[in-house]
Design a protein around this motif. Structure first.
Motif, short mmCIF file in Angstrom:
data_model
loop_
_atom_site.label_atom_id
_atom_site.label_comp_id
_atom_site.label_asym_id
_atom_site.label_seq_id
_atom_site.Cartn_x
_atom_site.Cartn_y
_atom_site.Cartn_z
N ALA A 1 31.71 39.71 43.01
CA ALA A 1 33.18 39.07 42.85
C ALA A 1 34.04 39.40 44.21
CB ALA A 1 33.78 39.84 41.62
N THR A 2 33.81 40.72 44.77
CA THR A 2 34.77 40.95 45.91
C THR A 2 34.53 40.05 47.02
OG1 THR A 2 33.09 42.68 46.56
CG2 THR A 2 34.92 43.59 45.15
N GLY A 3 33.41 39.25 47.26
CA GLY A 3 33.30 38.32 48.24
C GLY A 3 33.76 37.16 48.04
N VAL A 4 34.03 36.96 46.95
CA VAL A 4 34.53 35.45 46.49
C VAL A 4 35.68 35.00 47.09
CG1 VAL A 4 35.21 33.99 44.39
CG2 VAL A 4 33.21 35.69 44.36
N ALA A 5 35.99 33.74 47.54
CA ALA A 5 37.14 33.54 48.13
C ALA A 5 38.33 33.26 47.27
CB ALA A 5 36.98 31.92 49.00
N PRO A 6 39.40 33.83 47.65
CA PRO A 6 40.52 33.87 46.74
C PRO A 6 41.09 32.31 46.54
CG PRO A 6 41.12 34.87 48.53
CD PRO A 6 39.79 34.67 48.83
N VAL A 7 42.17 32.16 45.77
CA VAL A 7 42.66 30.90 45.40
C VAL A 7 44.01 31.07 45.11
CG1 VAL A 7 40.41 29.53 44.76
CG2 VAL A 7 41.83 30.69 42.93
N THR A 8 45.01 30.12 45.36
CA THR A 8 46.42 30.19 45.17
C THR A 8 46.53 30.05 43.59
OG1 THR A 8 46.55 27.64 45.73
CG2 THR A 8 47.00 29.31 47.27
N GLN A 9 45.42 29.54 42.94
CA GLN A 9 45.71 29.47 41.29
C GLN A 9 45.51 30.52 40.68
OE1 GLN A 9 43.25 27.38 42.96
NE2 GLN A 9 44.78 26.03 43.52
N ALA A 10 45.50 31.81 41.49
CA ALA A 10 45.40 33.10 40.59
C ALA A 10 46.07 34.25 41.21
CB ALA A 10 43.66 33.42 40.58
N ALA A 11 46.29 35.34 40.47
CA ALA A 11 47.08 36.18 41.08
C ALA A 11 46.94 37.42 40.25
CB ALA A 11 48.59 35.98 41.28
N ILE A 12 47.19 38.67 40.45
CA ILE A 12 47.48 40.08 39.91
C ILE A 12 49.07 40.29 40.19
CG2 ILE A 12 47.06 42.34 39.49
CD1 ILE A 12 44.32 42.02 40.85
N SER A 13 49.71 40.32 38.86
CA SER A 13 51.22 40.43 38.99
C SER A 13 51.56 41.48 37.98
CB SER A 13 51.76 39.12 38.77
OG SER A 13 51.31 37.98 39.27
N ILE A 14 53.01 42.03 38.18
CA ILE A 14 53.79 42.67 37.24
C ILE A 14 54.88 41.65 36.66
CG2 ILE A 14 55.50 44.33 37.00
CD1 ILE A 14 53.96 45.77 39.32
N LEU A 15 54.84 41.70 35.46
CA LEU A 15 56.07 40.94 34.66
C LEU A 15 56.73 41.91 33.93
CD1 LEU A 15 53.62 38.09 32.96
CD2 LEU A 15 54.46 38.15 35.22
#
Length: 202
Positions: free
Chosen positions: A1-15
């Motif tokens: 998973a660490t080598g997978v290309a990131p996408v703008t449709q996902a995030a880690i956030s604080i709400l």
């Protein structure tokens, strides 16, 4: 998973908790083009791995010893700011040093010299380095500036609006006790929480 290309449709956030949204949303609904696609948020990693890898991502995060040491903490949204030449107006995220102090007498919060928010970002970046290298922080990986975007304004407006919002703003404070893995199918859809990961001490 660490080598997978990131996408703008996902995030880690604080709400922030929903009971604190009103003041934020009153500004965002008029000035933030992302109002309908994002709830009020502070991004830790964006872009992030596609949602199909969230299960693996959760396992990697929760198994990380450095992540396990990060205790819940409190943050304060008090000051509006913008970078010179930027159209983005945001609220600066300040960490309150002591969670017990913050719950006790009402004092001016003390800022920690070593922010747990910065530590959290650093740990997540070490687990998912591709998400750092593909972000806007790639050229300055150590320049993480936690913030909440509230609008986009033209250069002839932003200074005036920043002062206007600051004059009537009532500071908000809340406890960060978990992080949120968020995703959407397309850039035009709303980001939704698909998973949460608690911080230590919670």
């Amino acid at each position: 998973a660490t080598g997978v290309a990131p996408v703008t449709q996902a995030a880690i956030s604080i709400l922030p908790p929903e009971e604190l949204w009103d003041q934020i949303q009153a500004i965002r609904c008029q000035y933030d083009k992302s109002y309908s696609r994002w709830d009020p948020h502070i991004n830790l990693l964006w872009p992030f791995l596609p949602s199909g890898y969230f299960g693996q991502a959760q396992e990697l995060i929760t198994a990380n010893t450095a992540f396990q040491k990060i205790q819940r903490f409190r943050v304060r949204l008090e000051t509006f700011a913008y970078a010179p030449g930027s159209k983005y107006l945001h609220l600066v995220v300040t960490v309150v040093s002591d969670i017990t102090q913050a719950r006790g007498k009402k004092k001016s919060p003390v800022v920690t010299p070593e922010s747990p928010l910065e530590s959290l970002h650093k740990v997540l970046g070490s687990i998912f380095p591709s998400c750092i290298s593909s972000s806007k922080q790639a050229s300055k990986p150590s320049s993480f500036s936690p913030h909440m975007t509230v609008g986009q304004l033209s250069q002839d407006q932003i200074k005036e609006k920043c002062a206007e919002f600051q004059a009537t703003w009532e500071p908000l404070e809340f406890e960060v006790n978990q992080i949120y893995l968020m995703s959407r199918k397309t850039d035009s859809e709303k980001m939704k929480v698909l998973a949460t990961i608690p911080l230590g001490g919670y």
